[in-house]
Scaffold this motif. Structure first.
Motif, PDB file in Angstrom:
ATOM      1  N   ASN A   9       0.920  -0.728  -0.295  1.00 32.65           N
ATOM      2  CA  ASN A   9       0.156  -0.097  -0.277  1.00 32.65           C
ATOM      3  C   ASN A   9       0.809   1.541  -0.142  1.00 32.65           C
ATOM      4  OD1 ASN A   9      -2.200   1.507   0.424  1.00 32.65           O
ATOM      5  ND2 ASN A   9      -2.406   1.314   2.263  1.00 32.65           N
ATOM      6  N   PRO A  10       1.132   1.803  -0.969  1.00 30.57           N
ATOM      7  CA  PRO A  10       2.425   2.844  -0.808  1.00 30.57           C
ATOM      8  C   PRO A  10       1.396   3.414  -1.209  1.00 30.57           C
ATOM      9  CG  PRO A  10       1.837   2.045  -3.621  1.00 30.57           C
ATOM     10  CD  PRO A  10       1.165   1.378  -2.429  1.00 30.57           C
ATOM     11  N   SER A  11       1.695   4.697  -0.301  1.00 33.67           N
ATOM     12  CA  SER A  11       1.431   6.250  -0.436  1.00 33.67           C
ATOM     13  C   SER A  11       1.598   7.067  -0.757  1.00 33.67           C
ATOM     14  CB  SER A  11       1.607   6.634   1.438  1.00 33.67           C
ATOM     15  OG  SER A  11       3.542   7.416   1.195  1.00 33.67           O
ATOM     16  N   ALA A  12       2.509   6.856  -2.031  1.00 33.72           N
ATOM     17  CA  ALA A  12       2.973   7.782  -3.033  1.00 33.72           C
ATOM     18  C   ALA A  12       2.963   7.336  -4.489  1.00 33.72           C
ATOM     19  CB  ALA A  12       3.696   9.338  -2.879  1.00 33.72           C
ATOM     20  N   VAL A  13       2.986   7.345  -5.484  1.00 32.11           N
ATOM     21  CA  VAL A  13       3.793   6.551  -6.515  1.00 32.11           C
ATOM     22  C   VAL A  13       3.635   7.903  -7.411  1.00 32.11           C
ATOM     23  CG1 VAL A  13       3.706   4.906  -8.576  1.00 32.11           C
ATOM     24  CG2 VAL A  13       2.972   4.214  -6.392  1.00 32.11           C
ATOM     25  N   TYR A  14       4.826   8.495  -7.934  1.00 28.93           N
ATOM     26  CA  TYR A  14       5.294   9.155  -9.132  1.00 28.93           C
ATOM     27  C   TYR A  14       6.310   9.333 -10.080  1.00 28.93           C
ATOM     28  CZ  TYR A  14       8.829  11.574  -6.451  1.00 28.93           C
ATOM     29  OH  TYR A  14       9.885  12.043  -5.457  1.00 28.93           O
ATOM     30  N   VAL A  15       5.747   9.403 -11.187  1.00 28.40           N
ATOM     31  CA  VAL A  15       7.651   9.188 -12.316  1.00 28.40           C
ATOM     32  C   VAL A  15       8.496  10.019 -11.774  1.00 28.40           C
ATOM     33  CG1 VAL A  15       7.834   9.651 -14.667  1.00 28.40           C
ATOM     34  CG2 VAL A  15       5.101   8.619 -14.543  1.00 28.40           C
ATOM     35  N   HIS A  16       9.866   9.444 -12.095  1.00 25.67           N
ATOM     36  CA  HIS A  16      10.550   9.820 -11.852  1.00 25.67           C
ATOM     37  C   HIS A  16      11.039  10.861 -13.041  1.00 25.67           C
ATOM     38  CE1 HIS A  16      14.040  11.230  -9.072  1.00 25.67           C
ATOM     39  NE2 HIS A  16      15.064  10.852  -9.881  1.00 25.67           N
ATOM     40  N   THR A  17      11.826   9.561 -13.882  1.00 29.37           N
ATOM     41  CA  THR A  17      12.051  10.377 -14.845  1.00 29.37           C
ATOM     42  C   THR A  17      11.679   9.559 -15.857  1.00 29.37           C
ATOM     43  OG1 THR A  17      14.466  10.096 -14.015  1.00 29.37           O
ATOM     44  CG2 THR A  17      14.486   9.431 -16.590  1.00 29.37           C
ATOM     45  N   LEU A  22      10.758   4.941 -11.479  1.00 23.87           N
ATOM     46  CA  LEU A  22       9.253   5.756 -10.551  1.00 23.87           C
ATOM     47  C   LEU A  22       9.680   6.137  -8.768  1.00 23.87           C
ATOM     48  CD1 LEU A  22       6.583   3.052 -11.505  1.00 23.87           C
ATOM     49  CD2 LEU A  22       7.152   5.448 -11.904  1.00 23.87           C
ATOM     50  N   SER A  23       9.164   6.519  -8.419  1.00 23.49           N
ATOM     51  CA  SER A  23       9.329   7.055  -7.582  1.00 23.49           C
ATOM     52  C   SER A  23       8.036   6.596  -5.927  1.00 23.49           C
ATOM     53  CB  SER A  23      10.214   8.544  -6.165  1.00 23.49           C
ATOM     54  OG  SER A  23      10.467   9.441  -7.179  1.00 23.49           O
ATOM     55  N   VAL A  24       8.216   5.659  -5.323  1.00 27.55           N
ATOM     56  CA  VAL A  24       6.988   4.565  -4.493  1.00 27.55           C
ATOM     57  C   VAL A  24       8.002   5.581  -2.689  1.00 27.55           C
ATOM     58  CG1 VAL A  24       6.572   3.028  -4.161  1.00 27.55           C
ATOM     59  CG2 VAL A  24       7.314   3.535  -6.133  1.00 27.55           C
ATOM     60  N   THR A  25       6.815   6.366  -2.530  1.00 22.14           N
ATOM     61  CA  THR A  25       7.071   5.634  -1.081  1.00 22.14           C
ATOM     62  C   THR A  25       5.713   5.001   0.352  1.00 22.14           C
ATOM     63  OG1 THR A  25       7.400   8.494  -1.561  1.00 22.14           O
ATOM     64  CG2 THR A  25       6.802   7.801   0.357  1.00 22.14           C
ATOM     65  N   ALA A  77      12.596   3.516  -4.114  1.00 23.04           N
ATOM     66  CA  ALA A  77      11.848   2.889  -2.481  1.00 23.04           C
ATOM     67  C   ALA A  77      11.991   3.669  -1.656  1.00 23.04           C
ATOM     68  CB  ALA A  77      11.520   2.081  -3.006  1.00 23.04           C
ATOM     69  N   ASN A  78      11.494   4.954  -0.826  1.00 18.80           N
ATOM     70  CA  ASN A  78      11.406   5.109   0.607  1.00 18.80           C
ATOM     71  C   ASN A  78      10.591   4.843   1.503  1.00 18.80           C
ATOM     72  OD1 ASN A  78      10.024   8.028   0.901  1.00 18.80           O
ATOM     73  ND2 ASN A  78      10.705   8.089  -1.208  1.00 18.80           N
ATOM     74  N   ALA A  79      11.164   5.402   2.843  1.00 14.53           N
ATOM     75  CA  ALA A  79      10.187   4.604   3.708  1.00 14.53           C
ATOM     76  C   ALA A  79      10.711   5.491   4.979  1.00 14.53           C
ATOM     77  CB  ALA A  79       9.208   3.761   3.619  1.00 14.53           C
ATOM     78  N   THR A  80       9.861   6.396   5.803  1.00 17.40           N
ATOM     79  CA  THR A  80      10.011   6.872   7.205  1.00 17.40           C
ATOM     80  C   THR A  80       9.333   6.656   8.369  1.00 17.40           C
ATOM     81  OG1 THR A  80      11.488   9.208   6.126  1.00 17.40           O
ATOM     82  CG2 THR A  80      10.994   9.034   8.663  1.00 17.40           C
ATOM     83  N   ASP A  81      10.137   6.079   9.280  1.00 19.21           N
ATOM     84  CA  ASP A  81       9.482   5.850  10.746  1.00 19.21           C
ATOM     85  C   ASP A  81       9.798   6.382  11.691  1.00 19.21           C
ATOM     86  OD1 ASP A  81       8.080   3.681  10.049  1.00 19.21           O
ATOM     87  OD2 ASP A  81       9.955   1.852  10.884  1.00 19.21           O
ATOM     88  N   TYR A  82       8.755   7.456  12.548  1.00 19.89           N
ATOM     89  CA  TYR A  82       9.434   8.199  13.047  1.00 19.89           C
ATOM     90  C   TYR A  82       9.631   7.286  14.554  1.00 19.89           C
ATOM     91  CZ  TYR A  82       8.453  11.885  10.484  1.00 19.89           C
ATOM     92  OH  TYR A  82       8.805  13.057   9.449  1.00 19.89           O
ATOM     93  N   THR A  83      10.961   8.094  15.099  1.00 23.73           N
ATOM     94  CA  THR A  83      10.722   6.282  16.488  1.00 23.73           C
ATOM     95  C   THR A  83      11.063   7.407  18.142  1.00 23.73           C
ATOM     96  OG1 THR A  83      13.430   7.146  16.585  1.00 23.73           O
ATOM     97  CG2 THR A  83      12.798   5.623  15.139  1.00 23.73           C
ATOM     98  N   ASP A  84      10.284   8.472  17.900  1.00 22.85           N
ATOM     99  CA  ASP A  84      10.479   9.442  19.357  1.00 22.85           C
ATOM    100  C   ASP A  84       8.909   9.035  19.513  1.00 22.85           C
ATOM    101  OD1 ASP A  84      10.124  10.556  21.515  1.00 22.85           O
ATOM    102  OD2 ASP A  84      10.163  12.587  20.389  1.00 22.85           O
ATOM    103  N   ASN A  85       8.748   8.026  20.410  1.00 21.75           N
ATOM    104  CA  ASN A  85       7.529   7.585  21.391  1.00 21.75           C
ATOM    105  C   ASN A  85       7.288   8.394  22.502  1.00 21.75           C
ATOM    106  OD1 ASN A  85       6.965   6.160  18.991  1.00 21.75           O
ATOM    107  ND2 ASN A  85       8.032   3.958  20.064  1.00 21.75           N
ATOM    108  N   THR A  86       7.564   9.167  22.743  1.00 24.68           N
ATOM    109  CA  THR A  86       7.605  10.143  23.712  1.00 24.68           C
ATOM    110  C   THR A  86       6.550  10.950  24.040  1.00 24.68           C
ATOM    111  OG1 THR A  86       8.817  11.482  23.337  1.00 24.68           O
ATOM    112  CG2 THR A  86      10.291   9.755  25.436  1.00 24.68           C
ATOM    113  N   ALA A  87       6.172  11.571  22.753  1.00 21.46           N
ATOM    114  CA  ALA A  87       5.034  12.214  22.890  1.00 21.46           C
ATOM    115  C   ALA A  87       3.542  11.957  22.958  1.00 21.46           C
ATOM    116  CB  ALA A  87       4.758  12.754  21.880  1.00 21.46           C
TER     117      ALA A  87
END
Length: 103
Positions: A9-17, A22-25, A77-87
């Motif tokens: 379930n990608p959150s974004a797909v767009y043409v890179h070249t 393709l870029s997939v997030t 392809a890229n993804a990010t996890d926020y690791t600060d669970n103190t908020a």
């Protein structure tokens, strides 16, 4: 190619070249890794990178990039996890939200 992209379930797909890449997030590193596995793209020779950092507002994160190829197409392809669970919400806000839902 649609099946390949929709295996996860990608959150974004767009043409890179156009016609080349393709870029997939993804919303999480787990989703990115799952997609690579499900699509059969998790080659040990594939270029990947992981990075720990902090955003400008102080949130800690871990990011992953992967660069698989499929039938001549390059994927960024890229993804990010926020690791600060103190908020956490303060007590007053929690009480106000609880009262609001009980009303």
């Amino acid at each position: 190619m649609a099946e390949l992209l929709l295996l996860a379930n990608p959150s974004a797909v767009y043409v890179h070249t156009p016609g080349v890449s393709l870029s997939v997030t993804f919303d999480s590193i787990g989703e990115l890794k799952s997609w690579l596995d499900l699509a059969g793209l998790n080659d040990p020779e594939m270029l990947t990178g992981e990075h720990d950092g902090t955003t400008d507002d102080g949130r800690a994160y871990r990011s992953m990039n992967a660069y698989p190829t499929w039938h001549g197409w390059e994927f960024y392809a890229n993804a990010t996890d926020y690791t600060d669970n103190t908020a956490q919400l303060d007590t007053a806000t929690i009480e106000q939200l609880t009262a609001l839902t009980a009303a």
